[in-house]
Scaffold this motif. Structure first.
Motif, PDB file in Angstrom:
ATOM      1  N   PRO A  61      -4.112  -2.277  11.842  1.00  0.00           N
ATOM      2  CA  PRO A  61      -2.826  -2.485  11.163  1.00  0.00           C
ATOM      3  C   PRO A  61      -2.498  -1.337  10.212  1.00  0.00           C
ATOM      4  O   PRO A  61      -1.318  -1.003  10.036  1.00  0.00           O
ATOM      5  CB  PRO A  61      -3.035  -3.800  10.411  1.00  0.00           C
ATOM      6  CG  PRO A  61      -4.075  -4.529  11.203  1.00  0.00           C
ATOM      7  CD  PRO A  61      -5.008  -3.439  11.675  1.00  0.00           C
ATOM      8  N   HIS A 100       0.308  -9.310  11.293  1.00  0.00           N
ATOM      9  CA  HIS A 100       0.534  -8.746   9.955  1.00  0.00           C
ATOM     10  C   HIS A 100       1.992  -8.316   9.775  1.00  0.00           C
ATOM     11  O   HIS A 100       2.601  -8.594   8.732  1.00  0.00           O
ATOM     12  CB  HIS A 100      -0.388  -7.554   9.721  1.00  0.00           C
ATOM     13  CG  HIS A 100      -0.226  -6.928   8.373  1.00  0.00           C
ATOM     14  ND1 HIS A 100      -0.806  -7.461   7.235  1.00  0.00           N
ATOM     15  CD2 HIS A 100       0.468  -5.834   7.959  1.00  0.00           C
ATOM     16  CE1 HIS A 100      -0.480  -6.716   6.188  1.00  0.00           C
ATOM     17  NE2 HIS A 100       0.297  -5.728   6.595  1.00  0.00           N
ATOM     18  N   TYR A 101       2.561  -7.660  10.791  1.00  0.00           N
ATOM     19  CA  TYR A 101       3.888  -7.054  10.625  1.00  0.00           C
ATOM     20  C   TYR A 101       5.039  -7.931  11.107  1.00  0.00           C
ATOM     21  O   TYR A 101       6.195  -7.657  10.794  1.00  0.00           O
ATOM     22  CB  TYR A 101       3.919  -5.686  11.312  1.00  0.00           C
ATOM     23  CG  TYR A 101       3.035  -4.684  10.589  1.00  0.00           C
ATOM     24  CD1 TYR A 101       3.378  -4.207   9.326  1.00  0.00           C
ATOM     25  CD2 TYR A 101       1.837  -4.255  11.146  1.00  0.00           C
ATOM     26  CE1 TYR A 101       2.566  -3.315   8.648  1.00  0.00           C
ATOM     27  CE2 TYR A 101       1.016  -3.359  10.475  1.00  0.00           C
ATOM     28  CZ  TYR A 101       1.387  -2.901   9.217  1.00  0.00           C
ATOM     29  OH  TYR A 101       0.568  -2.023   8.544  1.00  0.00           O
TER      30      TYR A 101
END
Length: 307
Positions: A61, A100-101
């Motif tokens: 990430p 995560h994004y």
């Protein structure tokens, strides 16, 4: 016929640095290639990450974070993050950056299959990095794992972030797996189905396969089907041109082919975007803008991602 969505996959995890000096490796290179592709007409950019020092595919990430926001700032294109990752990565690795994004769209393989690219480096006479040749050779003994449990868990986690899917289909059976999850109510239409042709171990790049896959997708999903196609390597332009003729969308990029023509390396993914855009428009079809692609895919919008 609806407008044609051009997706561009700028680096992927198949090709290695020794195969082309133009393959984007560093965050700066990935940003430049992605922005140029969007400017050439790509409505969606499909992204993998690579170790900037060696070019090896990575699920990190942190490295994704070095280019995602920069691409978003410079284009209006939909950003699509891989969950396919690279050969040998665990599903946990493959989901790390998407979770995560929280992008608008992620790719989602719809079944397990063989993915033999051991022959891909046959023209390389000198390797830049020691990981490349063993990485390719190992694919003769690797299965890309996407079990029903893995797919269901991944979709459930990403549904929490209202992320849409590019359903990557390497076999007719994968369409029936997609229909199974649709019947369960785990996924909702429209279904953006990306047929992939020309990978050793999956569907060959045969026009009849393209037509049959699309006909099956239309039968299973009807008006909820948004079909697109990928042609690997030298099969890129014939396969995706056929997809456009059949009313589908197209994907290009250096992930899928390193060439812009016979024996001519593409210097950037935008070369391929421009070529297929010309073909699509010559056929009397229109390409979709990012805004129109968002409407077609019913994605949540760039303002709702986490980057």
């Amino acid at each position: 016929m609806s407008k044609v969505i051009i997706t561009c996959a700028v680096t992927g995890s198949v090709h290695t640095p020794s195969m082309s000096p133009y393959l984007p490796i560093t965050p700066d290179e990935i940003v430049a290639d992605a922005v140029a592709a969007a400017e050439a007409g790509a409505a969606m950019i499909h992204l993998h990450a690579r170790d900037p020092k060696t070019g090896k595919p990575t699920p990190s990430p942190e490295i994704f974070g070095q280019f995602l926001s920069r691409i978003k700032q410079q284009t209006d294109a939909i950003i699509n993050i891989t969950t396919g990752g690279a050969l040998g990565m665990s599903m946990e690795d493959r989901l790390a950056a998407p979770l995560h994004y929280r992008p608008e769209v992620v790719s989602m393989n719809m079944g397990s299959f063989n993915f033999n690219i051991s022959h891909a480096g046959s023209k390389v006479t000198e390797w830049k990095y020691d990981w490349e040749q063993p990485y390719l050779e190992a694919t003769k003994n690797i299965i890309v794992s996407n079990t029903f449990t893995q797919i269901e868990n991944a979709i459930s986690l990403l549904n929490e972030h209202d992320t849409r899917f590019e359903y990557e289909v390497y076999d007719i059976s994968h369409l029936h797996t997609l229909a199974y999850f649709a019947d369960k109510g785990l996924i909702k239409p429209p279904f953006f189905i990306q047929g992939i042709f020309g990978i050793l171990g999956a569907l060959a790049a045969d026009p009849q396969h393209v037509m049959y896959l699309k006909a099956t997708a239309d039968r299973l999903f009807g008006k909820d089907c948004l079909f697109s196609a990928i042609g690997a390597g030298r099969h890129q332009l014939p396969i995706i041109t056929l997809s456009a003729i059949l009313g589908g969308s197209v994907r290009v990029g250096l992930e899928d082919s390193l060439y812009s023509g016979p024996k001519t390396l593409a210097t950037k993914s935008a070369d391929q975007v421009s070529k297929i855009r010309t073909i699509v428009e010559t056929l009397g079809l229109e390409i979709a803008s990012p805004t129109e692609a968002r409407e077609m895919l019913q994605s949540k919008g760039a303002d709702k991602v986490n980057f």
